[in-house]
Write a protein that holds these residues in place. Structure first.
Motif, PDB file in Angstrom:
ATOM      1  N   LEU A  17       0.765  -1.396   0.059  1.00 27.29           N
ATOM      2  CA  LEU A  17      -0.021  -0.016  -0.032  1.00 27.29           C
ATOM      3  C   LEU A  17       0.695   1.137  -0.258  1.00 27.29           C
ATOM      4  O   LEU A  17       0.338   2.248  -0.415  1.00 27.29           O
ATOM      5  CB  LEU A  17      -0.882   0.057   1.213  1.00 27.29           C
ATOM      6  CG  LEU A  17      -1.932  -0.998   1.333  1.00 27.29           C
ATOM      7  CD1 LEU A  17      -2.650  -1.106   2.485  1.00 27.29           C
ATOM      8  CD2 LEU A  17      -2.834  -0.997   0.165  1.00 27.29           C
ATOM      9  N   GLY A  18       2.107   1.279   0.359  1.00 29.39           N
ATOM     10  CA  GLY A  18       3.066   2.446   0.613  1.00 29.39           C
ATOM     11  C   GLY A  18       2.788   3.394   1.826  1.00 29.39           C
ATOM     12  O   GLY A  18       3.868   3.502   2.451  1.00 29.39           O
ATOM     13  N   SER A  19       1.528   3.535   2.187  1.00 29.62           N
ATOM     14  CA  SER A  19       1.579   4.522   3.422  1.00 29.62           C
ATOM     15  C   SER A  19       1.769   3.679   4.746  1.00 29.62           C
ATOM     16  O   SER A  19       1.175   2.838   4.980  1.00 29.62           O
ATOM     17  CB  SER A  19       0.183   5.049   3.486  1.00 29.62           C
ATOM     18  OG  SER A  19      -0.094   5.682   4.994  1.00 29.62           O
ATOM     19  N   ALA A  20       2.619   3.954   5.469  1.00 22.25           N
ATOM     20  CA  ALA A  20       3.026   3.533   6.794  1.00 22.25           C
ATOM     21  C   ALA A  20       1.872   3.623   7.523  1.00 22.25           C
ATOM     22  O   ALA A  20       1.430   2.635   8.419  1.00 22.25           O
ATOM     23  CB  ALA A  20       4.332   4.130   7.521  1.00 22.25           C
ATOM     24  N   THR A  21       1.069   4.725   7.812  1.00 17.08           N
ATOM     25  CA  THR A  21      -0.014   4.713   8.433  1.00 17.08           C
ATOM     26  C   THR A  21      -1.312   3.855   8.445  1.00 17.08           C
ATOM     27  O   THR A  21      -1.655   3.148   9.134  1.00 17.08           O
ATOM     28  CB  THR A  21      -0.460   6.403   8.672  1.00 17.08           C
ATOM     29  OG1 THR A  21       0.594   7.396   9.046  1.00 17.08           O
ATOM     30  CG2 THR A  21      -1.643   6.518   9.505  1.00 17.08           C
ATOM     31  N   VAL A  22      -1.565   3.806   6.954  1.00 19.63           N
ATOM     32  CA  VAL A  22      -2.483   3.172   6.403  1.00 19.63           C
ATOM     33  C   VAL A  22      -2.046   1.567   6.738  1.00 19.63           C
ATOM     34  O   VAL A  22      -2.896   0.832   7.104  1.00 19.63           O
ATOM     35  CB  VAL A  22      -2.764   3.329   5.082  1.00 19.63           C
ATOM     36  CG1 VAL A  22      -3.689   2.348   4.194  1.00 19.63           C
ATOM     37  CG2 VAL A  22      -3.207   4.633   4.620  1.00 19.63           C
ATOM     38  N   ALA A  23      -0.981   1.016   6.565  1.00 25.11           N
ATOM     39  CA  ALA A  23      -0.449  -0.250   6.768  1.00 25.11           C
ATOM     40  C   ALA A  23      -0.651  -0.513   8.272  1.00 25.11           C
ATOM     41  O   ALA A  23      -1.281  -1.777   8.352  1.00 25.11           O
ATOM     42  CB  ALA A  23       1.040  -0.430   6.171  1.00 25.11           C
ATOM     43  N   GLY A  24      -0.322   0.207   9.052  1.00 27.83           N
ATOM     44  CA  GLY A  24      -0.322   0.118  10.610  1.00 27.83           C
ATOM     45  C   GLY A  24      -1.861   0.028  10.949  1.00 27.83           C
ATOM     46  O   GLY A  24      -2.164  -1.132  11.729  1.00 27.83           O
ATOM     47  N   LEU A  25      -2.671   0.792  10.334  1.00 26.94           N
ATOM     48  CA  LEU A  25      -4.022   0.832  11.057  1.00 26.94           C
ATOM     49  C   LEU A  25      -4.792  -0.245  10.207  1.00 26.94           C
ATOM     50  O   LEU A  25      -5.617  -0.936  11.154  1.00 26.94           O
ATOM     51  CB  LEU A  25      -4.829   2.079  10.430  1.00 26.94           C
ATOM     52  CG  LEU A  25      -4.368   3.509  11.264  1.00 26.94           C
ATOM     53  CD1 LEU A  25      -4.649   4.779  10.406  1.00 26.94           C
ATOM     54  CD2 LEU A  25      -4.645   3.435  12.645  1.00 26.94           C
ATOM     55  N   THR A  26      -4.677  -0.655   8.954  1.00 28.18           N
ATOM     56  CA  THR A  26      -5.120  -1.914   8.389  1.00 28.18           C
ATOM     57  C   THR A  26      -4.757  -3.077   9.305  1.00 28.18           C
ATOM     58  O   THR A  26      -5.586  -4.008   9.216  1.00 28.18           O
ATOM     59  CB  THR A  26      -4.804  -2.058   7.017  1.00 28.18           C
ATOM     60  OG1 THR A  26      -5.036  -0.696   6.240  1.00 28.18           O
ATOM     61  CG2 THR A  26      -5.513  -3.165   6.157  1.00 28.18           C
ATOM     62  N   ALA A  27      -3.407  -3.254   9.498  1.00 26.49           N
ATOM     63  CA  ALA A  27      -3.171  -4.517  10.195  1.00 26.49           C
ATOM     64  C   ALA A  27      -3.455  -4.703  11.496  1.00 26.49           C
ATOM     65  O   ALA A  27      -3.867  -5.840  12.058  1.00 26.49           O
ATOM     66  CB  ALA A  27      -1.429  -4.619  10.287  1.00 26.49           C
ATOM     67  N   SER A  28      -3.638  -3.500  12.053  1.00 29.33           N
ATOM     68  CA  SER A  28      -4.207  -3.372  13.587  1.00 29.33           C
ATOM     69  C   SER A  28      -5.615  -4.088  13.612  1.00 29.33           C
ATOM     70  O   SER A  28      -5.725  -5.009  14.719  1.00 29.33           O
ATOM     71  CB  SER A  28      -4.245  -2.031  14.042  1.00 29.33           C
ATOM     72  OG  SER A  28      -5.504  -1.369  13.612  1.00 29.33           O
ATOM     73  N   GLY A  29      -6.403  -4.241  12.740  1.00 23.77           N
ATOM     74  CA  GLY A  29      -7.799  -4.801  12.757  1.00 23.77           C
ATOM     75  C   GLY A  29      -7.579  -6.224  12.735  1.00 23.77           C
ATOM     76  O   GLY A  29      -8.289  -7.267  13.175  1.00 23.77           O
ATOM     77  N   ILE A  30      -6.626  -6.736  12.026  1.00 20.28           N
ATOM     78  CA  ILE A  30      -6.438  -8.201  11.798  1.00 20.28           C
ATOM     79  C   ILE A  30      -5.620  -8.655  12.951  1.00 20.28           C
ATOM     80  O   ILE A  30      -6.100  -9.760  13.304  1.00 20.28           O
ATOM     81  CB  ILE A  30      -5.521  -8.280  10.534  1.00 20.28           C
ATOM     82  CG1 ILE A  30      -6.242  -7.888   9.370  1.00 20.28           C
ATOM     83  CG2 ILE A  30      -4.903  -9.694  10.565  1.00 20.28           C
ATOM     84  CD1 ILE A  30      -5.311  -7.738   8.159  1.00 20.28           C
ATOM     85  N   VAL A  31      -4.654  -8.041  13.810  1.00 22.78           N
ATOM     86  CA  VAL A  31      -4.075  -8.505  14.567  1.00 22.78           C
ATOM     87  C   VAL A  31      -4.358  -8.392  16.210  1.00 22.78           C
ATOM     88  O   VAL A  31      -3.923  -8.857  17.208  1.00 22.78           O
ATOM     89  CB  VAL A  31      -2.400  -8.283  14.600  1.00 22.78           C
ATOM     90  CG1 VAL A  31      -1.793  -8.849  13.287  1.00 22.78           C
ATOM     91  CG2 VAL A  31      -2.282  -6.757  14.684  1.00 22.78           C
ATOM     92  N   LEU A  32      -5.533  -7.282  16.157  1.00 20.58           N
ATOM     93  CA  LEU A  32      -6.174  -7.107  17.544  1.00 20.58           C
ATOM     94  C   LEU A  32      -6.267  -8.104  18.638  1.00 20.58           C
ATOM     95  O   LEU A  32      -5.978  -8.032  19.601  1.00 20.58           O
ATOM     96  CB  LEU A  32      -7.155  -6.165  17.213  1.00 20.58           C
ATOM     97  CG  LEU A  32      -7.883  -5.636  18.668  1.00 20.58           C
ATOM     98  CD1 LEU A  32      -6.748  -4.863  19.277  1.00 20.58           C
ATOM     99  CD2 LEU A  32      -8.795  -4.618  18.158  1.00 20.58           C
TER     100      LEU A  32
END
Length: 429
Positions: free
Chosen positions: A343-358
């Motif tokens: 995706l490129g964006s560090a912020t978008v990547a972190g937020l997207t992953a957070s929902g998966i690993v929460l």
């Protein structure tokens, strides 16, 4: 099937971002489409989107706004430049990289990455002209220090947003993050450029006499204002967790709150730097304007995160990861790193992953370390779909090959060492 649908959503997100759609709009669209495909009723999808936006921003919007105000006040007052000049004199030319690295860390804590980059780039060019050192020899320490503060240290948007999602203690994130930041910045910003540029370093000339330094604020004022938020949060956290006197703990709890620490810092900066109130308010307004889209992207990322949680996808990932026998911290880093590359964006990547690993947080997994693990993953292998890649390339007039060989490798070093550091800290807590 649910994981296939999530994969489709991520591919759709990638396609929309490649087509130059705003990441905020792309995340909202993907959130709605993914929720509907996962079988959620339309009304439930929209309620979940609203809940995700409100839940994500509710606990952090003031931190982001105050952090932006603080950074703009420091920039406009000249405190950032003053810190650079002092450190250069203190370290001398032979250790110029150390001066730039420390400057980047201090400037990077209150300033967002793009703002810190723009503030420091003219100084990098000035130092290069005075010292005849290669630009990259000076630029990489700056970029490494700004990257580690961006990925690991509050009050940057990424760590703050992840702290809210994982319900982590911001003060502990800051303390653990500082443990990671210094050695990683040294390896990525000092050792790495010396290895790749060892045959291209010029002789060191005479004294450095910066123009206009007499117009800047004093060194004491500059250091106080730049480091005050960190000092307040760390002091409050240490006092809350280790102080014996129970009567004083409420005070330290109060100081450790990032909103309070930044509010105090903004007021102290205006007072100490003697900034006219109208000028200060203009700076605060401009600072908030500069992060308006970042706030909206974080809000949209919160919506996607909530869709993944409410649809039960997170529990599926949890069961799958249990069968893989992988460390949840490693899994959080890996998923985020793959999203970052995609995706490129560090912020978008972190937020997207957070929902998966929460769902992986809690059962023996520190939420603070998961924030740092995801933050490390969000810095992995920056390339052509990342604005930071193009900023570094264009400002320093590099070819694509040179940018991959310097910026991309440096970011990957920071990311991998961040994961290693998190796993080491996890053995001691």
């Amino acid at each position: 099937m649910s994981l296939i649908i999530v994969l489709f959503g991520l591919i759709l997100l990638l396609v929309l971002i490649i087509k130059k759609l705003s990441p905020m709009l792309a995340l909202i669209i993907v959130s709605i489409v993914t929720g509907l495909l996962l079988g959620m009723p339309a009304a439930k999808v929209m309620a979940t989107v609203a809940s995700g936006i409100g839940g994500t921003l509710g606990s952090m919007v003031m931190v982001l706004a105050l952090g932006a105000m603080m950074g703009k006040l420091i920039e406009d007052s000249g405190a950032a430049k003053k810190i650079v000049f002092i450190l250069i004199r203190f370290f001398g030319y032979k250790n110029i990289q150390w001066a730039i690295l420390l400057t980047g860390l201090m400037v990077g804590i209150p300033l967002f990455y793009n703002a810190g980059f723009v503030v420091l780039v003219p100084l990098i060019f000035a130092i290069a002209a005075a010292t005849r050192l290669p630009l990259l020899y000076l630029a990489l320490p700056m970029a490494a220090s700004l990257s580690v503060t961006h990925g690991f240290l509050p009050p940057h948007p990424g760590p703050i947003a992840l702290a809210s999602i994982f319900k982590a203690d911001v003060g502990l994130i800051l303390i653990y993050g500082m443990i990671l930041t210094i050695p990683i910045a040294i390896i990525g910003g000092i050792i790495f450029p010396r290895i790749i540029l060892k045959n291209n370093i010029a002789k060191i000339p005479a004294d450095f006499n910066p123009e206009g330094e007499e117009l800047l604020p004093s060194g004491i004022k500059s250091f106080i204002t730049a480091l005050l938020p960190v000092f307040l949060i760390v002091t409050g956290t240490i006092g809350t967790n280790f102080l014996v006197l129970e009567s004083l703990k409420p005070l330290f709890v109060f100081l450790s709150d990032p909103t309070i620490a930044l509010l105090i810092s903004v007021l102290v900066t205006i007072t100490v730097q003697k900034i006219p109130i109208l000028k200060a308010m203009d700076s605060c307004t401009e600072g908030v304007k500069s992060i308006a889209m970042i706030i909206l992207i974080i809000a949209a990322g919160g919506a996607f995160k909530q869709i993944l949680i409410d649809s039960g996808v997170g529990e599926t990932v949890k069961m799958l990861s249990a069968s893989l026998l992988l460390s949840p911290l490693f899994l959080g880093w890996l998923i985020t790193a793959l999203l970052r590359v995609t995706l490129g964006s560090a912020t978008v990547a972190g937020l997207t992953a957070s929902g998966i690993v929460l769902p992986l947080v809690g059962e023996g997994v520190s939420p603070e370390l998961m924030v740092l693990s995801v933050g490390a993953g969000s810095l992995m292998f920056s390339h052509v779909n990342d604005t930071g890649f193009w900023m570094f390339k264009e400002y320093f007039n590099l070819s694509l090959k040179q940018t991959f060989g310097t910026w991309t490798i440096m970011e990957s070093i920071v990311s991998v060492l961040g994961l290693v550091g998190v796993l080491i800290i996890n053995q001691f807590i």
